[in-house]
Design a protein around this motif. Structure first.
Motif, short mmCIF file in Angstrom:
data_model
loop_
_atom_site.label_atom_id
_atom_site.label_comp_id
_atom_site.label_asym_id
_atom_site.label_seq_id
_atom_site.Cartn_x
_atom_site.Cartn_y
_atom_site.Cartn_z
N HIS A 3 0.84 -1.21 0.00
CA HIS A 3 0.00 0.00 0.00
C HIS A 3 0.87 1.26 0.00
CE1 HIS A 3 -3.31 2.68 0.80
NE2 HIS A 3 -2.81 3.04 1.96
N THR A 6 2.39 1.90 -3.38
CA THR A 6 1.42 2.46 -4.31
C THR A 6 1.26 3.97 -4.08
OG1 THR A 6 0.21 0.37 -4.45
CG2 THR A 6 -0.97 2.35 -5.11
N MET A 42 -6.66 -8.23 -9.44
CA MET A 42 -7.95 -7.61 -9.20
C MET A 42 -9.05 -8.65 -9.03
SD MET A 42 -7.43 -4.38 -9.06
CE MET A 42 -5.88 -4.81 -8.28
N ARG A 45 -8.84 -9.87 -5.49
CA ARG A 45 -9.42 -8.90 -4.55
C ARG A 45 -10.95 -8.98 -4.56
NH1 ARG A 45 -6.18 -3.14 -4.99
NH2 ARG A 45 -4.06 -3.94 -4.76
N LEU A 77 -5.10 -1.05 -14.20
CA LEU A 77 -5.09 -1.34 -12.76
C LEU A 77 -5.80 -0.25 -11.97
CD1 LEU A 77 -1.52 -2.81 -12.11
CD2 LEU A 77 -3.70 -3.98 -11.81
N ASN A 78 -5.59 1.01 -12.34
CA ASN A 78 -6.26 2.11 -11.65
C ASN A 78 -7.77 1.99 -11.76
OD1 ASN A 78 -4.03 3.43 -10.62
ND2 ASN A 78 -3.84 4.85 -12.33
N SER A 81 -8.99 -1.24 -9.90
CA SER A 81 -8.82 -1.09 -8.45
C SER A 81 -9.92 -0.22 -7.86
CB SER A 81 -7.44 -0.49 -8.15
OG SER A 81 -7.27 -0.29 -6.75
N ASN A 82 -10.24 0.88 -8.52
CA ASN A 82 -11.32 1.75 -8.05
C ASN A 82 -12.65 1.02 -8.05
OD1 ASN A 82 -9.89 4.04 -7.44
ND2 ASN A 82 -10.34 5.11 -9.33
N LYS A 85 -12.71 -1.51 -5.24
CA LYS A 85 -12.70 -0.85 -3.93
C LYS A 85 -14.07 -0.32 -3.54
CE LYS A 85 -10.67 3.19 -3.48
NZ LYS A 85 -9.61 4.22 -3.31
N GLN A 137 -7.91 4.74 1.82
CA GLN A 137 -7.19 3.68 1.13
C GLN A 137 -6.36 4.19 -0.04
OE1 GLN A 137 -9.91 0.52 0.08
NE2 GLN A 137 -11.01 0.69 2.00
N GLY A 138 -6.40 5.48 -0.34
CA GLY A 138 -5.65 5.98 -1.48
C GLY A 138 -5.27 7.44 -1.34
#
Length: 226
Positions: A3, A6, A42, A45, A77-78, A81-82, A85, A137-138
């Protein structure tokens, strides 16, 4: 540690973007493999959150293309990931297609969606949307960096959203096609990636308990991941 890495990476990227220091470096890549490597973490996850995860159109992609492997993977990935999440129930779907040497990656989710007030600041640096527990988380840089990378690659990004029903982000990336005859191995690999999404992932389980040969044989017969 992952994390923190990132977060540091996002901060460095936005600093480079503001300084005009990001360079696009294109090379010949295996496109289905590139997509698969971004999808696997992903998907895992999503499994941890007990939500659906679907990839559509992987088998229709050209095998060899010229583009920036690192930046295309970062964009995908962005977006994925969003989506994972912010989705707590339902599914995330990645739809892939190609047209006139453009790769289209559409990421849909059944998350909370984006309100009218949030739309105007969606791509603003350090803007974090959604519930407070999601914001920590980001960095709020993912979409800003994504749009900047797509601009540099000559691509684009659009989004649709309905509050309470989910969102869909569509990224388009141009590429150059590498002309070569597909082999039997290429067809076999393409089918494997499309129908065995976790192929190539090896999981090792170990404990210090004693097991009988009969029990060991039974566990091996149930194994679905090698």
């Amino acid at each position: 540690a992952d994390h923190l890495l990132t977060l540091i990476g996002d901060l460095l990227d936005i600093s480079k973007a503001e300084a005009g220091a990001i360079r696009i470096e294109c090379s010949e890549v295996d496109l289905p493999e590139l997509i698969d490597r971004a999808v696997v973490p992903m998907r895992l996850r999503a499994m941890e959150k007990h939500i659906g995860f679907e990839v559509v159109g992987l088998e229709s992609l050209p095998d060899r293309v010229v583009l920036d492997r690192t930046r295309v993977r970062q964009v995908l990935l962005n977006l994925l990931s969003n989506a994972v999440k912010f989705t707590d129930a339902g599914f995330v779907r990645l739809t892939l297609s190609v047209c006139e040497n453009n790769l289209t990656m559409r990421v849909e989710d059944t998350g909370p969606g984006i309100s009218d007030e949030e739309r105007s600041v969606l791509f603003t640096p350090f803007t974090q949307l959604g519930p407070h527990e999601k914001r920590i988380q980001g960095t709020g840089l993912g979409l800003t960096i994504t749009r900047h990378l797509l601009d540099l690659m000559g691509g684009s990004i659009e989004f649709e959203s309905s509050p309470g029903k989910g969102s869909a982000f569509t990224a388009v990336v141009p590429y150059e096609l590498v002309h070569c005859e597909p082999s039997d191995g290429d067809s076999e690999r393409r089918n494997r990636l499309a129908h065995e999404p976790l192929a190539g992932v090896r999981i090792v389980l170990a404990d210090d308990g004693e097991r009988s040969e009969e029990h060991t044989s039974e566990l091996q017969s149930r194994s679905v991941i090698s």
